[in-house]
Enzyme design. Structure first.
Site, PDB file in Angstrom:
ATOM      1  N   GLY A   1     -35.347  34.600  26.523  1.00 24.52           N
ATOM      2  CA  GLY A   1     -35.071  35.111  27.872  1.00 24.52           C
ATOM      3  C   GLY A   1     -33.707  34.686  28.372  1.00 24.52           C
TER       4      GLY A   1
ATOM      5  CE  LYS B 151     -23.217  33.698  27.544  1.00 22.66           C
ATOM      6  NZ  LYS B 151     -22.801  34.379  26.313  1.00 22.66           N
TER       7      LYS B 151
ATOM      8  CG  ASP C  78     -26.506  23.010  30.700  1.00 29.46           C
ATOM      9  OD1 ASP C  78     -26.533  24.186  30.282  1.00 29.46           O
ATOM     10  OD2 ASP C  78     -25.565  22.224  30.475  1.00 29.46           O
ATOM     11  N   GLY C  79     -28.539  25.909  31.630  1.00 33.45           N
ATOM     12  CA  GLY C  79     -28.223  27.157  32.321  1.00 33.45           C
ATOM     13  C   GLY C  79     -26.741  27.367  32.573  1.00 33.45           C
TER      14      GLY C  79
ATOM     15  NE  ARG D 163     -30.073  39.826  26.137  1.00 33.88           N
ATOM     16  CZ  ARG D 163     -29.020  39.049  25.885  1.00 33.88           C
ATOM     17  NH1 ARG D 163     -28.855  38.546  24.688  1.00 33.88           N
ATOM     18  NH2 ARG D 163     -28.151  38.759  26.829  1.00 33.88           N
TER      19      ARG D 163
ATOM     20  CG  ASP E 154     -32.001  36.108  20.714  1.00 33.12           C
ATOM     21  OD1 ASP E 154     -32.118  35.958  19.488  1.00 33.12           O
ATOM     22  OD2 ASP E 154     -31.350  35.321  21.430  1.00 33.12           O
ATOM     23  CG  ASN E 155     -27.571  36.728  20.444  1.00 31.16           C
ATOM     24  OD1 ASN E 155     -27.979  36.571  21.589  1.00 31.16           O
ATOM     25  ND2 ASN E 155     -27.226  35.725  19.671  1.00 31.16           N
TER      26      ASN E 155
ATOM     27  CG  ASP F 108     -25.688  37.164  24.140  1.00 28.35           C
ATOM     28  OD1 ASP F 108     -25.309  37.551  25.266  1.00 28.35           O
ATOM     29  OD2 ASP F 108     -26.801  36.670  23.936  1.00 28.35           O
TER      30      ASP F 108
HETATM   31  P1  AMP Z   1     -27.644  32.232  22.408  1.00 29.95           P
HETATM   32  O1  AMP Z   1     -27.615  31.453  21.147  1.00 29.95           O
HETATM   33  O2  AMP Z   1     -26.509  31.944  23.367  1.00 29.95           O
HETATM   34  O3  AMP Z   1     -27.851  33.691  22.199  1.00 29.95           O
HETATM   35  O4  AMP Z   1     -28.929  31.714  23.197  1.00 29.95           O
HETATM   36  C1  AMP Z   1     -30.235  31.806  22.715  1.00 29.95           C
HETATM   37  C2  AMP Z   1     -31.191  31.584  23.869  1.00 29.95           C
HETATM   38  O5  AMP Z   1     -30.951  30.306  24.454  1.00 29.95           O
HETATM   39  C3  AMP Z   1     -31.060  32.598  24.985  1.00 29.95           C
HETATM   40  O6  AMP Z   1     -32.337  32.842  25.497  1.00 29.95           O
HETATM   41  C4  AMP Z   1     -30.160  31.888  25.968  1.00 29.95           C
HETATM   42  O7  AMP Z   1     -30.333  32.369  27.271  1.00 29.95           O
HETATM   43  C5  AMP Z   1     -30.595  30.447  25.814  1.00 29.95           C
HETATM   44  N1  AMP Z   1     -29.525  29.512  26.128  1.00 29.95           N
HETATM   45  C6  AMP Z   1     -28.385  29.310  25.457  1.00 29.95           C
HETATM   46  N2  AMP Z   1     -27.625  28.376  26.044  1.00 29.95           N
HETATM   47  C7  AMP Z   1     -28.302  27.972  27.132  1.00 29.95           C
HETATM   48  C8  AMP Z   1     -28.051  27.020  28.162  1.00 29.95           C
HETATM   49  N3  AMP Z   1     -26.934  26.304  28.202  1.00 29.95           N
HETATM   50  N4  AMP Z   1     -28.996  26.870  29.117  1.00 29.95           N
HETATM   51  C9  AMP Z   1     -30.121  27.578  29.095  1.00 29.95           C
HETATM   52  N5  AMP Z   1     -30.420  28.480  28.157  1.00 29.95           N
HETATM   53  C10 AMP Z   1     -29.531  28.687  27.186  1.00 29.95           C
HETATM   54 MG    MG Z   2     -27.946  35.207  23.234  1.00 33.02          MG
END
Ligand code: AMP
Ligand code: MG
Length: 506
Positions: A94, A120, A132-133, A190, A262-263, A272
């Site tokens: 998510g 983002k 940490d979002g 996605r 998911d990407n 992404d």
């Molecule tokens: P990503 O590898 O960036 O595609 O991220 C994979 C999943 O981890 C996705 O659901 C992102 O929203 C989540 N995610 C990545 N980095 C963070 C972060 N710093 N804080 C919260 N969720 C994250």
């Molecule tokens: Mg992603």
């Protein structure tokens, strides 16, 4: 909520994806950052959206694009999806650090239609898991610049409207500072959104998603009855778009780095930007993501991985399609679409007619082998070829214009043989070398976002100097135009570029 017009932000806003309800997305607010500061804004995109000239300076704009201040008419949400990461089912993921602000409706005459706006790095969401979002300035600069670099290259992508920074600390391998990129796309759907509801046996939600894609016309689906046929039509179009996207990535030496399902954008957009890299010295097996120990997402694996990911999407649609053979038949068209798109891509890159895909594929693969043998710079090699053709006399026995490329590719019998066959193929076309070379110069860029160029912009930005970001934005948004005085930006990477490590935590 009804669509509303905001005088400060002069567009009409409505719920986009959010109107599907809480099965799909959770209403959410951003967690504010302190002392927001503009790093860069993309005026070209703003204009395409129909924003007025002074949009950046309208009251509240920084708070909207940095801190997700809600827009009238739209409720911010975080969406839920699942996915396969590195080939393994990862369950629910998510929007862990993305917030969907809403959908803008274009004013009359705007170039772009309705667009979803997403931030983002706007703080934790119900889907943040251990994260940490946040997004750090370093990775946000990369995403901001690369979105526009891809767009400049004519490759489908999410766009980036703004980059905002805050001095707030974000912990990664070391302490860094936070930033927020605003991303724009018709939809951020996605493959993983579909996988999510399939994994929960929620067929009703799957059908709702498919109908939403149809109603919003994201994929220009042909008219179909709802259910099985619509789901198959959707899969067919996604297969085509993904195949074309892969051919475009391979054409410019773009390595995504983390092609988890998911990407993968349902719309066939590049989505992404994390550990991506434009190839420097050409190495087909290049792995740009330092966390990818097995090389699953190596450059030359990308089309195969896209096909694998499409199988995950096909699997997710099975409860609606309910016909394994029909699904597999559609999925198996990927190779045909990819080969076709790749052949056309090579024809354009080589300056051969679109009808000559077989010749172009053979000549293109041989040229790529020559580049790989020398680890010649991918972008420079193609551009040197384009310039050589432009300067060529058109006589098969006159190869002086090609001497520089021969030098780059290590000369020798293989090169001589290739050049002979290439010039022969070029001679059979009806165009002139000048026109062919000019056409090739509109396909083979002079500027790409090389890792080290991004790195220099990042280092300067950390010292508070954002000018390099503007320079790159300007060069990369017109990547086919030679700009006198900017030759270093077109040059192969310096040796220190080897030491730049890019990982998922970017
Ligand atoms: P990503 O590898 O960036 O595609 O991220 C994979 C999943 O981890 C996705 O659901 C992102 O929203 C989540 N995610 C990545 N980095 C963070 C972060 N710093 N804080 C919260 N969720 C994250
Ligand atoms: Mg992603």
């Amino acid at each position: 909520m009804d669509a509303l017009h905001n005088p400060a932000l002069p567009l009409t806003w409505r719920d986009g994806f959010a109107r599907l309800g809480t099965t799909f997305a959770t209403p959410w607010q951003a967690t504010p950052l302190h002392d927001l500061q503009w790093v860069s804004v993309n005026h070209r995109l703003a204009q395409a959206l129909g924003l007025p000239q002074d949009w950046q300076h309208r009251p509240g704009m920084l708070e909207v694009l940095g801190n997700g201040q809600p827009l009238p008419g739209a409720s911010p949400v975080a969406t839920v999806y699942s996915g396969h990461q590195f080939g393994v089912w990862a369950g629910q993921l998510g929007d862990g650090r993305a917030l969907l602000l809403g959908e803008s409706c274009p004013p009359p005459g705007a170039e772009l239609g309705p667009q979803e706006w997403q931030l983002k790095g706007a703080g934790r969401t119900p889907y943040s898991r251990m994260g940490d979002g946040r997004a750090v300035l370093r990775s946000s600069i990369r995403e901001y610049l690369c979105s526009e670099a891809m767009h400049g290259l004519g490759i489908p992508t999410t766009r980036a409207l703004s980059l905002v920074a805050s001095p707030d600390t974000v912990l990664r391998e070391e302490a860094e500072t936070a930033a927020v990129v605003s991303r724009i796309a018709p939809s951020f759907l996605r493959f993983g959104h579909f996988e999510h509801f399939a994994s929960r046996d929620n067929v009703q939600a799957l059908v709702q998603l498919i109908d939403y894609v149809d109603t919003q016309n994201f994929l220009a689906l042909p008219p179909t009855p709802p259910g099985r046929e619509r789901a198959l039509a959707l899969l067919e179009v996604v297969v085509q778009r993904t195949a074309r996207l892969m051919a475009q990535w391979q054409g410019v030496g773009f390595c995504h780095g983390v092609m988890n399902t998911d990407n993968m954008s349902l719309l066939g957009l590049t989505l992404d930007y994390g550990p991506f890299q434009f190839m420097d010295g050409f190495d087909p097996g290049h792995i740009c993501n330092h966390s990818d120990h097995q090389g699953r997402y190596a450059f030359d694996q990308q089309p195969r991985i896209a096909h694998w990911n499409l199988f995950c999407l096909g699997q997710a649609l099975m409860p609606v399609i309910d016909d394994v053979q029909a699904t597999v038949d559609v999925l198996n068209t990927f190779t045909v679409h990819y080969d076709q798109a790749w052949g056309e891509q090579l024809a354009r890159k080589l300056g051969l007619p679109a009808s000559a895909t077989a010749t172009a594929s053979a000549l293109g693969e041989r040229l790529l082998n020559l580049m790989a043998r020398q680890q010649a710079d991918h972008t420079v090699s193609w551009r040197t070829l384009s310039n050589a053709v432009r300067d060529w006399t058109g006589r098969e026995d006159d190869v002086t214009a090609f001497a520089e490329l021969g030098r780059q590719l290590g000369a020798g019998d293989a090169w001589d043989g290739w050049l002979k066959d290439y010039l022969q193929a070029m001679r059979t076309t009806t165009s002139t070398p000048t026109l062919q070379g000019d056409a090739m110069r509109r396909v083979n860029p002079v500027y790409v976002l090389r890792n080290h160029l991004g790195e220099i912009a990042i280092r300067r930005a950390r010292e508070g100097d954002f000018s390099e970001i503007e320079t790159l934005l300007s060069l990369l948004s017109a990547p086919f135009d030679d700009r006198p005085g900017f030759e270093p930006y077109a040059a192969p990477a310096p040796p220190w570029a080897q030491s730049i490590a890019i990982s998922c935590s970017s």
